[in-house]
Design a protein around this motif. Structure first.
Motif, PDB file in Angstrom:
ATOM      1  N   GLU A 277       0.821  -1.206   0.000  1.00  0.00           N
ATOM      2  CA  GLU A 277       0.000   0.000   0.000  1.00  0.00           C
ATOM      3  C   GLU A 277       0.859   1.261   0.000  1.00  0.00           C
ATOM      4  N   ASP A 278       2.065   1.164   0.520  1.00  0.00           N
ATOM      5  CA  ASP A 278       2.977   2.294   0.609  1.00  0.00           C
ATOM      6  C   ASP A 278       4.094   2.123  -0.416  1.00  0.00           C
ATOM      7  N   LEU A 279       4.326   3.149  -1.245  1.00  0.00           N
ATOM      8  CA  LEU A 279       5.330   3.022  -2.294  1.00  0.00           C
ATOM      9  C   LEU A 279       6.743   2.862  -1.732  1.00  0.00           C
ATOM     10  N   ASP A 280       7.017   3.477  -0.573  1.00  0.00           N
ATOM     11  CA  ASP A 280       8.330   3.295   0.038  1.00  0.00           C
ATOM     12  C   ASP A 280       8.558   1.829   0.398  1.00  0.00           C
ATOM     13  N   GLU A 281       7.546   1.205   0.987  1.00  0.00           N
ATOM     14  CA  GLU A 281       7.681  -0.196   1.357  1.00  0.00           C
ATOM     15  C   GLU A 281       7.733  -1.081   0.114  1.00  0.00           C
TER      16      GLU A 281
END
Length: 339
Positions: A277-281
């Motif tokens: 859900e998170d682009l960093d992750e």
């Protein structure tokens, strides 16, 4: 247009020996062959293919026919097979993708890897639609209304006219290629991608590419859909150039491998994928998967693998609009002088 790639000379990522050509099993677009908007381990297979077998599958445009009609496609232009699926398949959701399948791959078992070689792709109709819904895509506040654009092309064309003075290359691919999730996951939406593959929306999965998916149930239960005539990395409106496709595939069961996430390779690049859900992750996951590949397959130390990713890998936003977002890390095969 039809794109065909013979993969016999392709040096595959996981060391596969390419087998000879086999008979192709045809899987047409019919209501009995479609499940709409979900993946589920309880689905009964519509076909059975041996490891090493080939099949040709037809798929229907995501979201059904309303989008085509609103964009200006006439009834006479819509193939009858699409109309019959639209009228007959009433159990839908929670996703919007009519999926053709599932296909039982003989010998596939939980813990294996399913290797899916995309051999050829062509179109069921010579037009597609790009659209955005009210508040959709990555700029929801700036586009609080809906719009759709119909784009046509001639048979055999490799480019389309988007606007006066603007032409774009056709590059067809299937946005959704996935296997069944584990039985305890139940029915899952076709919208977000995951460890089952699914709605990856990776524009590099064109003819000539090989996708690797971890298997979670006996037979893998492979389903395919969401045809795209082209797409930019990111798919920022929430749609590509949505169309209906026919594809030829060859599948192989890979025993003894342990993949956590989908991987792929083109004739020129290795691809590791991160989905979150998170682009960093998602970026972390993609790099971690590429590091794991370099350690296990190229025999680099973890430290060298990590540094090589910084020097030579390119991170791309696969898509940023499906709740679960994607990053794919691409590494050129040409940097490896000893294969």
């Amino acid at each position: 247009m039809r794109i065909v790639v013979v993969s016999a000379g392709l040096a595959l990522w996981l060391g596969v020996t390419v087998v000879g050509q086999s008979a192709i099993q045809d899987i047409p677009l019919t209501p009995a062959n479609v499940h709409w908007g979900y993946y589920d381990a309880k689905l009964k297979p519509i076909a059975k293919v041996a490891s090493g077998g080939r099949f040709r599958i037809e798929t229907m445009v995501a979201g059904g026919l309303q989008r085509l009609r609103l964009a200006g496609v006439t009834e006479s232009e819509i193939p009858d097979a699409l109309k019959l699926v639209e009228q007959t398949v009433t159990e839908r959701g929670p996703g919007a993708h009519p999926m053709t399948g599932p296909i039982f791959v003989d010998g596939a078992a939980p813990g294996d890897v399913l290797e899916i070689r995309i051999q050829a792709i062509d179109y069921l109709h010579p037009f597609g639609v790009n659209a955005f819904a009210p508040g959709g895509g990555v700029l929801p506040d700036e586009f609080p209304y809906a719009a759709a654009k119909l784009i046509r092309w001639k048979a055999g064309a490799d480019r389309v006219t988007f606007a006066p003075g603007v032409t774009l290359p056709l590059a067809p691919f299937f946005g959704s290629i996935g296997v069944a999730p584990p039985p305890l996951a139940g029915r899952i939406s076709s919208r977000p991608p995951g460890w089952h593959g699914g709605n990856l929306d990776n524009k590099d999965l064109v003819a000539g590419t090989t996708l690797y998916l971890p298997v979670h149930v006996p037979g893998a239960l492979l389903s395919i859909g969401d045809g795209h005539a082209m797409q930019g990395d990111g798919e920022v409106t929430g749609t590509a150039l949505e169309t209906s496709l026919r594809g030829t595939f060859e599948v192989h069961v890979r025993k003894g491998l342990r993949l956590k996430w989908p991987r792929a390779e083109t004739p020129t690049h290795y691809i590791a994928m991160g989905l979150h859900e998170d682009l960093d992750e998602a970026s972390r996951l993609a790099v971690r998967e590429l590091v794991e590949f370099l350690v296990s397959e190229k025999k680099l130390s973890r430290e060298d693998a990590y540094m090589l990713c910084s020097l030579a890998a390119s991170l791309r936003v696969t898509q940023a609009v499906d709740a679960t977002k994607g990053i794919h890390a691409m590494l050129a095969k040409s940097i490896f002088t000893a294969q």
